[in-house]
Write an enzyme that holds these catalytic residues in place. Structure first.
Site, short mmCIF file in Angstrom:
data_model
loop_
_atom_site.label_atom_id
_atom_site.label_comp_id
_atom_site.label_asym_id
_atom_site.label_seq_id
_atom_site.Cartn_x
_atom_site.Cartn_y
_atom_site.Cartn_z
N GLY A 1 -34.34 39.65 43.83
CA GLY A 1 -34.00 39.42 45.15
C GLY A 1 -35.22 40.87 45.45
N SER A 2 -35.74 40.57 44.90
CA SER A 2 -37.35 41.17 45.65
C SER A 2 -37.56 40.43 47.07
CB SER A 2 -38.48 41.13 44.65
OG SER A 2 -39.40 40.08 44.59
N ASN A 3 -38.00 39.63 46.86
CA ASN A 3 -38.27 39.14 48.32
C ASN A 3 -37.12 39.80 49.65
OD1 ASN A 3 -40.28 36.93 48.45
ND2 ASN A 3 -39.68 36.58 46.88
N MET B 1 -32.41 28.33 43.74
CA MET B 1 -33.21 27.43 42.40
C MET B 1 -31.93 26.42 42.95
SD MET B 1 -35.01 29.34 41.87
CE MET B 1 -36.00 28.83 40.42
N ARG B 2 -31.80 25.79 43.85
CA ARG B 2 -30.68 24.09 44.51
C ARG B 2 -31.09 23.82 45.52
NH1 ARG B 2 -26.95 24.84 40.16
NH2 ARG B 2 -26.29 22.78 41.53
N HIS C 1 -42.11 29.52 47.17
CA HIS C 1 -42.63 29.11 46.24
C HIS C 1 -43.27 29.11 45.58
CE1 HIS C 1 -41.90 25.34 43.48
NE2 HIS C 1 -43.35 25.64 43.34
C1 GAR Z 1 -40.25 33.32 43.82
O1 GAR Z 1 -41.48 33.97 43.36
C2 GAR Z 1 -39.35 32.84 44.44
O2 GAR Z 1 -41.16 31.93 44.97
C3 GAR Z 1 -39.47 31.87 43.48
O3 GAR Z 1 -38.05 32.05 42.63
C4 GAR Z 1 -38.50 33.74 42.60
C5 GAR Z 1 -37.47 34.54 42.99
O4 GAR Z 1 -37.33 35.84 43.02
N1 GAR Z 1 -38.97 30.29 43.72
C6 GAR Z 1 -38.50 29.54 43.54
O5 GAR Z 1 -38.78 29.13 42.06
C7 GAR Z 1 -38.29 28.03 44.32
N2 GAR Z 1 -38.34 26.47 43.75
P1 GAR Z 1 -36.66 36.53 43.85
O6 GAR Z 1 -35.29 36.80 43.67
O7 GAR Z 1 -37.48 38.03 43.08
O8 GAR Z 1 -36.59 36.89 45.77
#
Ligand code: GAR
Length: 198
Positions: A18-20, A96-97, A115
């Site tokens: 969940g950092s984003n 991731m779905r 991504h």
């Molecule tokens: C992020 O790096 C995002 O780009 C990636 O998952 C990570 C989630 O990080 N998404 C994918 O790979 C989608 N195919 P977070 O949970 O710290 O936000």
């Protein structure tokens, strides 16, 4: 920043740490993004993002994909939850779905994903590992509109990240995360502004 739109009502989809999610919440709190996070939907009961939602006092709803027979059934539940929270933009932040037209048709041009590569390079799973294995010297991250085919919708914003000789998947992903946190709030505003001018 000039605001000529009412705050965007975001619904976040996330499966990971969940950092984003936190970066978007922080950008809103810092008034760098004119939006509200109406709800978080997460699909993994152990996802760290649920704790982040608690810290930010944002309602979180667990929709565990194991409890849905088909992808469409999960997407229907997502759509209903998003609608109940009056969401108008669906923001995939480490979701991731694969999503189906059940969700995409309910939010036309209003579903974004981030991504960890410079698409169209390295779509799908393990994008950071794929970039290291390919021997490229620059990778990065991409915010794009979501379409039914995985990681292939119109690009909204990208940031480049150089690959260092001693990088591991973890060190490289950490530097990609830094750029993701910068571009995602900006890309959300850019996509919303572009759509409002259509
Ligand atoms: C992020 O790096 C995002 O780009 C990636 O998952 C990570 C989630 O990080 N998404 C994918 O790979 C989608 N195919 P977070 O949970 O710290 O936000």
């Amino acid at each position: 920043m000039h605001y000529d739109m009412s705050p965007l009502r975001l619904g976040i989809l996330a499966s990971g740490t969940g950092s984003n999610f936190a970066a978007i919440a922080q950008a809103i709190s810092d008034k760098n993004l004119n939006a509200q996070i109406k709800t978080l939907i997460y699909n993994n009961p152990n996802a760290g993002v649920a704790r982040k939602a608690e810290q930010w006092k944002i309602p979180a709803v667990l929709l565990n994909h194991h409890q849905f027979g088909r992808r469409e059934d999960l997407d229907h539940a997502i759509m209903e939850t998003m609608t109940a929270y009056q969401v108008d933009w669906v923001i995939m932040a480490g979701w991731m779905r694969c999503v189906t037209s059940v969700l995409l048709d309910a939010f036309p041009q209003r579903v974004l994903n981030i991504h960890p590569s410079l698409l169209p390079s390295f779509p799908g799973l393990h994008a950071v590992k794929q970039a290291l294995a390919a021997g490229v010297t620059i990778t990065g991250c991409t915010v794009h509109h979501v379409v039914p085919a995985v990681d292939s919708g119109p690009i909204v914003m990208q940031a480049a990240v150089p690959i260092m000789p001693n990088d591991t998947e973890a060190t490289l992903h950490e530097r990609i995360h830094v750029q993701e946190h910068i571009i995602y709030p900006r890309a959300i505003m850019l996509a919303a502004t572009a759509l409002s001018r259509n």
